[in-house]
Design a protein around this motif. Structure first.
Motif, PDB file in Angstrom:
ATOM      1  N   VAL A  88       0.847  -1.182   0.000  1.00  0.00           N
ATOM      2  CA  VAL A  88       0.000   0.000   0.000  1.00  0.00           C
ATOM      3  C   VAL A  88       0.888   1.240   0.000  1.00  0.00           C
ATOM      4  CG1 VAL A  88      -1.684   1.355   1.303  1.00  0.00           C
ATOM      5  CG2 VAL A  88      -1.928  -1.126   1.139  1.00  0.00           C
ATOM      6  N   VAL A  89       0.587   2.175  -0.886  1.00  0.00           N
ATOM      7  CA  VAL A  89       1.336   3.426  -0.974  1.00  0.00           C
ATOM      8  C   VAL A  89       0.477   4.545  -0.392  1.00  0.00           C
ATOM      9  CG1 VAL A  89       2.464   5.072  -2.504  1.00  0.00           C
ATOM     10  CG2 VAL A  89       2.500   2.628  -3.060  1.00  0.00           C
ATOM     11  N   GLU A  90       1.061   5.295   0.537  1.00  0.00           N
ATOM     12  CA  GLU A  90       0.342   6.406   1.164  1.00  0.00           C
ATOM     13  C   GLU A  90       0.937   7.730   0.702  1.00  0.00           C
ATOM     14  OE1 GLU A  90      -0.948   6.262   5.395  1.00  0.00           O
ATOM     15  OE2 GLU A  90       0.320   8.044   5.616  1.00  0.00           O
ATOM     16  N   ILE A  91       0.051   8.633   0.275  1.00  0.00           N
ATOM     17  CA  ILE A  91       0.466   9.959  -0.154  1.00  0.00           C
ATOM     18  C   ILE A  91      -0.291  10.985   0.696  1.00  0.00           C
ATOM     19  CG2 ILE A  91       0.649  11.587  -2.071  1.00  0.00           C
ATOM     20  CD1 ILE A  91       0.506   9.263  -3.994  1.00  0.00           C
ATOM     21  N   ARG A  92       0.460  11.880   1.329  1.00  0.00           N
ATOM     22  CA  ARG A  92      -0.158  12.889   2.194  1.00  0.00           C
ATOM     23  C   ARG A  92      -0.008  14.268   1.560  1.00  0.00           C
ATOM     24  NH1 ARG A  92      -1.144  13.894   7.888  1.00  0.00           N
ATOM     25  NH2 ARG A  92      -0.692  11.702   8.281  1.00  0.00           N
ATOM     26  N   SER A  93      -1.162  14.953   1.366  1.00  0.00           N
ATOM     27  CA  SER A  93      -1.158  16.343   0.924  1.00  0.00           C
ATOM     28  C   SER A  93      -1.631  17.206   2.085  1.00  0.00           C
ATOM     29  CB  SER A  93      -2.056  16.515  -0.298  1.00  0.00           C
ATOM     30  OG  SER A  93      -3.425  16.429   0.071  1.00  0.00           O
ATOM     31  N   ARG A  94      -1.874  18.459   1.823  1.00  0.00           N
ATOM     32  CA  ARG A  94      -2.373  19.322   2.896  1.00  0.00           C
ATOM     33  C   ARG A  94      -3.856  19.108   3.170  1.00  0.00           C
ATOM     34  NH1 ARG A  94       0.159  24.961   0.601  1.00  0.00           N
ATOM     35  NH2 ARG A  94       2.366  24.323   0.614  1.00  0.00           N
ATOM     36  N   VAL A  95      -4.560  18.505   2.213  1.00  0.00           N
ATOM     37  CA  VAL A  95      -6.010  18.353   2.366  1.00  0.00           C
ATOM     38  C   VAL A  95      -6.445  16.902   2.566  1.00  0.00           C
ATOM     39  CG1 VAL A  95      -6.488  20.421   1.030  1.00  0.00           C
ATOM     40  CG2 VAL A  95      -6.385  18.222  -0.133  1.00  0.00           C
ATOM     41  N   GLY A  96      -5.572  15.948   2.303  1.00  0.00           N
ATOM     42  CA  GLY A  96      -5.986  14.556   2.421  1.00  0.00           C
ATOM     43  C   GLY A  96      -4.836  13.579   2.553  1.00  0.00           C
ATOM     44  N   ILE A  97      -5.176  12.399   3.066  1.00  0.00           N
ATOM     45  CA  ILE A  97      -4.224  11.288   3.153  1.00  0.00           C
ATOM     46  C   ILE A  97      -4.772  10.166   2.269  1.00  0.00           C
ATOM     47  CG2 ILE A  97      -3.067   9.641   4.673  1.00  0.00           C
ATOM     48  CD1 ILE A  97      -3.630  11.587   6.994  1.00  0.00           C
ATOM     49  N   GLU A 158       5.844   2.182  -8.965  1.00  0.00           N
ATOM     50  CA  GLU A 158       7.180   2.615  -9.381  1.00  0.00           C
ATOM     51  C   GLU A 158       7.681   3.707  -8.435  1.00  0.00           C
ATOM     52  OE1 GLU A 158       8.864   1.294 -12.274  1.00  0.00           O
ATOM     53  OE2 GLU A 158       7.297  -0.183 -11.858  1.00  0.00           O
ATOM     54  N   THR A 159       8.018   3.297  -7.222  1.00  0.00           N
ATOM     55  CA  THR A 159       8.502   4.232  -6.215  1.00  0.00           C
ATOM     56  C   THR A 159       9.375   3.497  -5.210  1.00  0.00           C
ATOM     57  OG1 THR A 159       7.841   5.778  -4.470  1.00  0.00           O
ATOM     58  CG2 THR A 159       6.409   3.890  -4.839  1.00  0.00           C
ATOM     59  N   ASP A 160      10.328   4.216  -4.645  1.00  0.00           N
ATOM     60  CA  ASP A 160      11.200   3.633  -3.623  1.00  0.00           C
ATOM     61  C   ASP A 160      10.612   3.818  -2.236  1.00  0.00           C
ATOM     62  OD1 ASP A 160      13.091   2.916  -5.554  1.00  0.00           O
ATOM     63  OD2 ASP A 160      14.093   4.866  -5.438  1.00  0.00           O
ATOM     64  N   SER A 161       9.670   4.755  -2.095  1.00  0.00           N
ATOM     65  CA  SER A 161       9.073   5.033  -0.795  1.00  0.00           C
ATOM     66  C   SER A 161       7.583   4.750  -0.851  1.00  0.00           C
ATOM     67  CB  SER A 161       9.308   6.498  -0.402  1.00  0.00           C
ATOM     68  OG  SER A 161       8.603   6.815   0.781  1.00  0.00           O
ATOM     69  N   TYR A 162       7.075   4.165   0.200  1.00  0.00           N
ATOM     70  CA  TYR A 162       5.656   3.884   0.269  1.00  0.00           C
ATOM     71  C   TYR A 162       4.925   4.872   1.190  1.00  0.00           C
ATOM     72  CZ  TYR A 162       6.537  -0.289  -2.402  1.00  0.00           C
ATOM     73  OH  TYR A 162       6.886  -1.150  -3.421  1.00  0.00           O
ATOM     74  N   ASN A 163       5.641   5.938   1.569  1.00  0.00           N
ATOM     75  CA  ASN A 163       5.057   7.068   2.293  1.00  0.00           C
ATOM     76  C   ASN A 163       5.561   8.340   1.612  1.00  0.00           C
ATOM     77  OD1 ASN A 163       3.615   6.067   4.900  1.00  0.00           O
ATOM     78  ND2 ASN A 163       5.491   4.862   4.779  1.00  0.00           N
TER      79      ASN A 163
END
Length: 574
Positions: A88-97, A158-163
Motif C-alpha cells: 500500500v502506498v500512502e500519499i499525504r497532501s495538505r487536504v488529504g491522506i 514505481e517508487t522507492d518510498s511507500y510514504n
C-alpha cells in the motif's frame, strides 16, 4: 370568510416550508440511455450506423471470448502469486491522506485533513473513502475484458518510498502491470498539495501481436453513510451531461438502470456534504463522450449502508500492435464547498442543487460565507442573514400587520353583519365588501405579503439543510454542531418523536415559545375555534422542529424575535 383566509395564509406560510421539500424536491432524471441514444442517433442520421456497430461488437465479443481464455488463466495464476506481496502506498497532501493498493492500483482510503468524523475532540479524521484492501475505488476495466482482469491485477508501484509527502509540491505515483500477452498498463496519479482535484492517467502499450478494440472504463465505488446532510437532502448518483444536471436517488437507482450518455463533464456519487466524481477530461480538459451507469449493490448487510457502483465507459478505441493509448481523467473527492467547487471548475458547482429555489438559495450561501469571513461564526452569519431578509421584507410585513390590525377593528361590525345576513350569503358578501371599501381595508392585505415570502423561506430551509459550512460548526454554549439538532445534556433513554441523541432541545423550545408570543400578539380572528387552532400551531411546530438542524431552528427563532419586535411597534402605533 376573511378570518379564514388570514388563517389559511399563516398556515401556508409555515407548513409549505416543511412540506415542499418532501413533495417537490428536485426531480431526478430517469431517462433510459437506450431512449437517449436512439433519439440522438435519429437526429444525426446514424441509426443505420449504430446497428452495424452493434453487429460488429457482437462478432468481436465472440472472438475475444475465444482468444482470452488461455491468457486469463495465465494472468490469474500470476495475480495469485503477486497478491501476497502487494503493498500500500500512502500519499499525504495538505487536504488529504490517500492510500493506494497495488492490487488493482485502486484507492482504498482517503482521510480529509481538517475534517472530523464527529464533534468529539478526540474524533478521527473524516474518512471519505474506506474499503478493505483488495477492493477499492477508481477500478480500471475494459468493456469486453480484452486485456484481462485489470481490477484484480497486481500493479507494481514505481517508487522507492511507500510514504510520499505531497504537502509542498505535487507528487506523481505510477502503478504498472503487464499481461501475459505483453500488454503493459499504467495507472498514474498526480496529487497536488492543496487541491481535492487530482489527475489520473491510463496508459496502455500494446506489445502483443493482436489489435485491442475495446472501451476503457473506470468504476467508482461509494458507500452510503449516515454523515450525509439533512433529512431531505439529495443522496445518490449525480452527473453533469450535455450541459444539464442529472440525478437519481438510491430508490430510483434500485428501480431501474441508472444510465446516462453524452458529453460528460463529471459523474459520481453525491450527498449534501461530499462529492466523489470522475471527470473524463481528455487532452484539452473538455467533456468527453461516453456513458455512465449507476448500480446499488444488493445484499442483506447492505440494506442500511448500501454500496453504489458508478461505471464510466469511454468511447471505443483501437490499439494496434506496438501502439500506445493514453486516456486522461480528473478525480474530485472532497467537500461540496461552493468556493472549492468553483475553483476546481468543470461545472462541479452544479452538484450543489437546492431544487426549484436554487436561484435564491445560492446567493444566500455566498452571503453566509461572506459574513463568516468577518464574524468567524456561522451562527452569527445565520442571524445576520435573517436580519437582512427581514429588512428586505419589512415593508411587506408592515403592510400585513397593519391590514390585520385594521381587520381586527372591524370584527364587531363584521360579526353583526354575519348575524344579520346569516341566511343570505350573497347579501352578506355585498355588505362586507361595502364595509371594506368604506374603511379602505383590503381583506387580502394580510395574506399576500406572507405568500410572497414563501419562496424565500423554502430557499433558506433548503440552504441550511444542505450547507456543509454548518457541518460540525459550533455556535455557542451547548450548540456545537449547527447541522445537528440541539440537545442540552445527553439522556440514556429514548424520548418519543425525538431522534438520537436524546436531550433537552433548548433552542427548539425557545423557538416554540417565541412562536406562541407571536400568535398572542397577532390580531385574533372573530371565531373562537379558529383562535384556539392558531394557538395550537406553536406546539405542533415545536414537535416538527425537534429533529431539525439547529442552524435552521436558529434562523426561525431569530425570525420570530424580529417579528415580535415589529408587531409590538405596529400595535403601539395608533
Amino acid at each position: 370568510m376573511e378570518s379564514k383566509r388570514a388563517i389559511l395564509a399563516v398556515v401556508l406560510s409555515l407548513l409549505v416550508l416543511i412540506l415542499w421539500t418532501q413533495l417537490f424536491s428536485p426531480k431526478k432524471s430517469t431517462e433510459p440511455v437506450i431512449k437517449e441514444q436512439k433519439q440522438e442517433a435519429i437526429k444525426g442520421g446514424e441509426e443505420k450506423k449504430i446497428k452495424e456497430n452493434l453487429a460488429q461488437e457482437e462478432e468481436k465479443k465472440t472472438t475475444v471470448e475465444k482468444t482470452v481464455t488461455v491468457e486469463d488463466k495465465q494472468n490469474k495464476q500470476q495475480q495469485e502469486v503477486d497478491s501476497k506481496n502487494a503493498r500500500v502506498v500512502e500519499i499525504r497532501s495538505r487536504v488529504g491522506i490517500y492510500r493506494f493498493s497495488e492490487i488493482g492500483g485502486k484507492l482504498i482510503s482517503l482521510k480529509l485533513i481538517g475534517m472530523k468524523e464527529t464533534t468529539d475532540p478526540g474524533s478521527e479524521l473524516k474518512e471519505l473513502i474506506k474499503v478493505q484492501e483488495g477492493t477499492g475505488t477508481l477500478e480500471l476495466i475494459t468493456k469486453d475484458n480484452s486485456i484481462g482482469n485489470l481490477s484484480r491485477a497486481v500493479y507494481k508501484a514505481e517508487t522507492d518510498s511507500y510514504n510520499i509527502d505531497a504537502t509542498n509540491a505535487e507528487k506523481r505515483i505510477e502503478f504498472k502491470w503487464t499481461s501475459a500477452s505483453g500488454v503493459e498498463v499504467k495507472k498514474i496519479f498526480t496529487i497536488k498539495p492543496d487541491d481535492f482535484l487530482f489527475d489520473m492517467e491510463i496508459v496502455a502499450i500494446n506489445n502483443s501481436n493482436k489489435t485491442i478494440d475495446d472501451n476503457i472504463g473506470i468504476v467508482l465505488s461509494a458507500k452510503r453513510n449516515t454523515d450525509e446532510g439533512g433529512n431531505y437532502a439529495f443522496r445518490g448518483f449525480g452527473a453533469y451531461v450535455d450541459g444539464k444536471l442529472k440525478e437519481l436517488d438510491l430508490g430510483d437507482i434500485k428501480k431501474q438502470e441508472g444510465v446516462v450518455a453524452g458529453k460528460i463533464s463529471w459523474g459520481g456519487y453525491e450527498n449534501s456534504y461530499f462529492l466523489q466524481a470522475v471527470l473524463p477530461t481528455g487532452e484539452k480538459g473538455d467533456p468527453q463522450n461516453g456513458s455512465l451507469k449507476a448500480e446499488v449493490k444488493r445484499g442483506q448487510e447492505e440494506i442500511k449502508n448500501p454500496e453504489i457502483k458508478i461505471t464510466y465507459l469511454a468511447m471505443p478505441q483501437k490499439i494496434g500492435p506496438g501502439e500506445k493509448s493514453i486516456t486522461q481523467f480528473k478525480v474530485f473527492f472532497g467537500p461540496k464547498r461552493i468556493e472549492l467547487l468553483n475553483k476546481a471548475g468543470y461545472n462541479l458547482d452544479k452538484s450543489i442543487n437546492m431544487g426549484w429555489f436554487d436561484i435564491v438559495a445560492k446567493p444566500f450561501l455566498y452571503f453566509l460565507n461572506f459574513t463568516y469571513g468577518m464574524v468567524k461564526n456561522f451562527g452569527l452569519s445565520i442571524i445576520i442573514l435573517t436580519i437582512v431578509v427581514k429588512l428586505v421584507f419589512w415593508p411587506l410585513t408592515q403592510k400585513s400587520y397593519k391590514s390585520m390590525k385594521a381587520m381586527q377593528t372591524l370584527q364587531p361590525q363584521m360579526m353583526k353583519l354575519r348575524e344579520k345576513y346569516k341566511s343570505d350569503k350573497q347579501k352578506l358578501n355585498q355588505e362586507m365588501m361595502g364595509l371594506y371599501k368604506a374603511h379602505k381595508v383590503n381583506p387580502m392585505g394580510g395574506c399576500l405579503p406572507m405568500v410572497i415570502q414563501i419562496p424565500v423561506f423554502i430557499a433558506l430551509y433548503r440552504l441550511l439543510d444542505y450547507a456543509i459550512e454548518l457541518r460540525h460548526t459550533p455556535f455557542m454554549w451547548w450548540i456545537q454542531d449547527l447541522s445537528a439538532p440541539d440537545r442540552l445534556f445527553r439522556f440514556p433513554f429514548s424520548i418519543p418523536l425525538m431522534e438520537p441523541p436524546y436531550g433537552i432541545p433548548v433552542l427548539t423550545l425557545l423557538m416554540g415559545a417565541s412562536m406562541f408570543i407571536t400568535q398572542k400578539m397577532t390580531p385574533t380572528p372573530g371565531d373562537p375555534t379558529q383562535a384556539k387552532i392558531m394557538l395550537l400551531m406553536p406546539i405542533v411546530f415545536t414537535f416538527i422542529f425537534i429533529n431539525f438542524p439547529s442552524g435552521l431552528v436558529l434562523y426561525w427563532l431569530t425570525q420570530n424575535i424580529l417579528s415580535i419586535g415589529q408587531q409590538y411597534w405596529v400595535n403601539k402605533k395608533k
